[in-house]
Motif scaffolding. Structure first.
Motif, PDB file in Angstrom:
ATOM      1  N   PHE A  37       0.833  -1.208   0.000  1.00  0.00           N
ATOM      2  CA  PHE A  37       0.000   0.000   0.000  1.00  0.00           C
ATOM      3  C   PHE A  37       0.866   1.255   0.000  1.00  0.00           C
ATOM      4  CE2 PHE A  37      -2.815   3.104   2.235  1.00  0.00           C
ATOM      5  CZ  PHE A  37      -3.771   3.204   1.222  1.00  0.00           C
ATOM      6  N   ALA A  38       1.955   1.253   0.760  1.00  0.00           N
ATOM      7  CA  ALA A  38       2.852   2.416   0.790  1.00  0.00           C
ATOM      8  C   ALA A  38       3.478   2.653  -0.580  1.00  0.00           C
ATOM      9  CB  ALA A  38       3.937   2.206   1.842  1.00  0.00           C
ATOM     10  N   LEU A  39       3.926   1.597  -1.224  1.00  0.00           N
ATOM     11  CA  LEU A  39       4.513   1.732  -2.558  1.00  0.00           C
ATOM     12  C   LEU A  39       3.470   2.177  -3.573  1.00  0.00           C
ATOM     13  CD1 LEU A  39       6.811  -1.435  -2.639  1.00  0.00           C
ATOM     14  CD2 LEU A  39       7.528   0.947  -2.393  1.00  0.00           C
ATOM     15  N   SER A  40       2.223   1.719  -3.386  1.00  0.00           N
ATOM     16  CA  SER A  40       1.160   2.099  -4.325  1.00  0.00           C
ATOM     17  C   SER A  40       0.854   3.592  -4.261  1.00  0.00           C
ATOM     18  CB  SER A  40      -0.110   1.294  -4.043  1.00  0.00           C
ATOM     19  OG  SER A  40      -0.763   1.732  -2.858  1.00  0.00           O
ATOM     20  N   ILE A  41       1.040   4.201  -3.091  1.00  0.00           N
ATOM     21  CA  ILE A  41       0.823   5.651  -2.972  1.00  0.00           C
ATOM     22  C   ILE A  41       1.869   6.410  -3.792  1.00  0.00           C
ATOM     23  CG2 ILE A  41       0.857   7.594  -1.364  1.00  0.00           C
ATOM     24  CD1 ILE A  41      -0.321   5.750   0.755  1.00  0.00           C
ATOM     25  N   ILE A  42       3.108   5.919  -3.793  1.00  0.00           N
ATOM     26  CA  ILE A  42       4.150   6.525  -4.617  1.00  0.00           C
ATOM     27  C   ILE A  42       3.778   6.424  -6.094  1.00  0.00           C
ATOM     28  CG2 ILE A  42       6.579   6.396  -5.299  1.00  0.00           C
ATOM     29  CD1 ILE A  42       7.195   5.311  -2.504  1.00  0.00           C
ATOM     30  N   VAL A  43       3.279   5.261  -6.497  1.00  0.00           N
ATOM     31  CA  VAL A  43       2.834   5.069  -7.882  1.00  0.00           C
ATOM     32  C   VAL A  43       1.683   6.007  -8.208  1.00  0.00           C
ATOM     33  CG1 VAL A  43       1.814   3.420  -9.504  1.00  0.00           C
ATOM     34  CG2 VAL A  43       3.614   2.669  -7.931  1.00  0.00           C
ATOM     35  N   LEU A  44       0.768   6.190  -7.260  1.00  0.00           N
ATOM     36  CA  LEU A  44      -0.367   7.100  -7.451  1.00  0.00           C
ATOM     37  C   LEU A  44       0.114   8.525  -7.719  1.00  0.00           C
ATOM     38  CD1 LEU A  44      -3.453   7.718  -7.257  1.00  0.00           C
ATOM     39  CD2 LEU A  44      -3.062   8.116  -4.798  1.00  0.00           C
ATOM     40  N   LEU A  45       1.061   8.997  -6.922  1.00  0.00           N
ATOM     41  CA  LEU A  45       1.581  10.359  -7.107  1.00  0.00           C
ATOM     42  C   LEU A  45       2.287  10.506  -8.454  1.00  0.00           C
ATOM     43  CD1 LEU A  45       2.962  11.003  -3.504  1.00  0.00           C
ATOM     44  CD2 LEU A  45       0.819  11.823  -4.505  1.00  0.00           C
ATOM     45  N   MET A  46       3.020   9.481  -8.857  1.00  0.00           N
ATOM     46  CA  MET A  46       3.678   9.506 -10.158  1.00  0.00           C
ATOM     47  C   MET A  46       2.662   9.538 -11.287  1.00  0.00           C
ATOM     48  SD  MET A  46       6.780   6.767  -9.503  1.00  0.00           S
ATOM     49  CE  MET A  46       7.295   6.868 -11.214  1.00  0.00           C
ATOM     50  N   ALA A  47       1.545   8.829 -11.095  1.00  0.00           N
ATOM     51  CA  ALA A  47       0.491   8.816 -12.115  1.00  0.00           C
ATOM     52  C   ALA A  47      -0.135  10.198 -12.267  1.00  0.00           C
ATOM     53  CB  ALA A  47      -0.569   7.781 -11.753  1.00  0.00           C
ATOM     54  N   PHE A  48      -0.362  10.888 -11.154  1.00  0.00           N
ATOM     55  CA  PHE A  48      -0.905  12.254 -11.225  1.00  0.00           C
ATOM     56  C   PHE A  48       0.089  13.187 -11.918  1.00  0.00           C
ATOM     57  CE2 PHE A  48      -4.085  11.234  -7.853  1.00  0.00           C
ATOM     58  CZ  PHE A  48      -5.188  11.772  -8.493  1.00  0.00           C
ATOM     59  N   TRP A  49       1.356  12.998 -11.630  1.00  0.00           N
ATOM     60  CA  TRP A  49       2.393  13.816 -12.271  1.00  0.00           C
ATOM     61  C   TRP A  49       2.418  13.565 -13.769  1.00  0.00           C
ATOM     62  CZ3 TRP A  49       7.673  12.124 -13.774  1.00  0.00           C
ATOM     63  CH2 TRP A  49       8.467  13.202 -14.196  1.00  0.00           C
TER      64      TRP A  49
END
Length: 252
Positions: A37-49
């Protein structure tokens, strides 16, 4: 003339692979859930970027990037739901004897936080794309949201296949809110509405001269077609779980 073939194949692959990957991650031992879940949040932020950058460009690459980033944002919430981190305020079986609006309200409580998060992410994407020249990502998310809402309501009303094999053990209580029946009154309208949206988008993909417009329309059109296929899976005597057996087999 055939610029639509690549986005069609790409969308089918992303749909198949991302679903299987989410199921695969969710099938890992629970001791890995917090890390996932923690790693998925990083992926989420990268997706928004990535969505922010690609929404300002009208190129074929930008259409693919915007589409993929929207899929990743959607997938983050699907993963969070299956992991059990963002579900609903009710996490228990449906009480016996419930019917009508009370049963519907109890069922909604099992996913209310999930639905609120989906809407919140959608609002953020909408605000990001208000003045964007490339709105592929926005419409990707809208299609995913609309198709998924239709699927959830149809499952609640009653379908032949729940795809219950996709649910991990800690979410099995959701099955008690479903009904199993061959057909419900909403399903024909859901299928018809999907076709009504599908035809003009693919007509546009076939008539556009811009490579970007063809790519964007083909990506969105294929996504709607896959959503329609998922609706058909619900009422067909076909074990659609076989398409992702590599992802969910460790749930058993």
């Amino acid at each position: 003339m055939y610029f639509w073939i690549s986005p069609l194949i790409f969308t089918i692959f992303v749909w198949w692979f991302s679903t299987g990957l989410i199921l695969k991650l969710n099938g890992l031992p629970k001791r890995f859930f917090k890390t996932i879940f923690a790693l998925s949040i990083i992926v989420l932020l990268m997706a928004f970027w990535g969505l922010e950058i690609s929404s300002q460009q009208t190129t074929v690459a930008a259409a693919y990037c915007s589409f993929t980033c929207a899929i990743m944002i959607w997938g983050w919430q699907e993963l969070a739901f299956l992991l059990g981190y963002i579900t609903g305020s009710r996490r228990s079986d449906c009480p016996t004897g419930l019917s009508g609006m009370r049963r519907a309200w109890y069922a909604f409580q099992t996913i209310n936080y999930h639905e609120l998060t989906l809407l919140s992410l959608g609002v953020v994407i909408f605000l990001m794309n208000m003045d964007a020249v490339n709105q592929t990502g926005l419409w990707t998310y809208v299609i995913l949201w609309g198709m998924r809402q239709s699927t959830k309501i149809n499952i609640f009303l009653g379908v032949l296949n729940f795809n219950e094999a996709f649910l991990p053990q800690h979410l099995k209580y959701l099955i008690t809110y479903f009904k199993r029946r061959a057909m419900n009154f909403l399903m024909p309208f859901s299928i018809l509405l999907s076709v009504i949206f599908l035809v003009p988008i693919w007509t546009r993909a076939a008539s556009e001269s811009s490579a970007y417009e063809i790519t964007s329309s083909a990506l969105l059109g294929t996504l709607i077609a896959l959503g329609l296929l998922e609706h058909l899976f619900l009422i067909m005597p076909f074990p659609s779980e076989l398409l992702w057996k590599w992802g969910y087999k460790n749930h058993r």
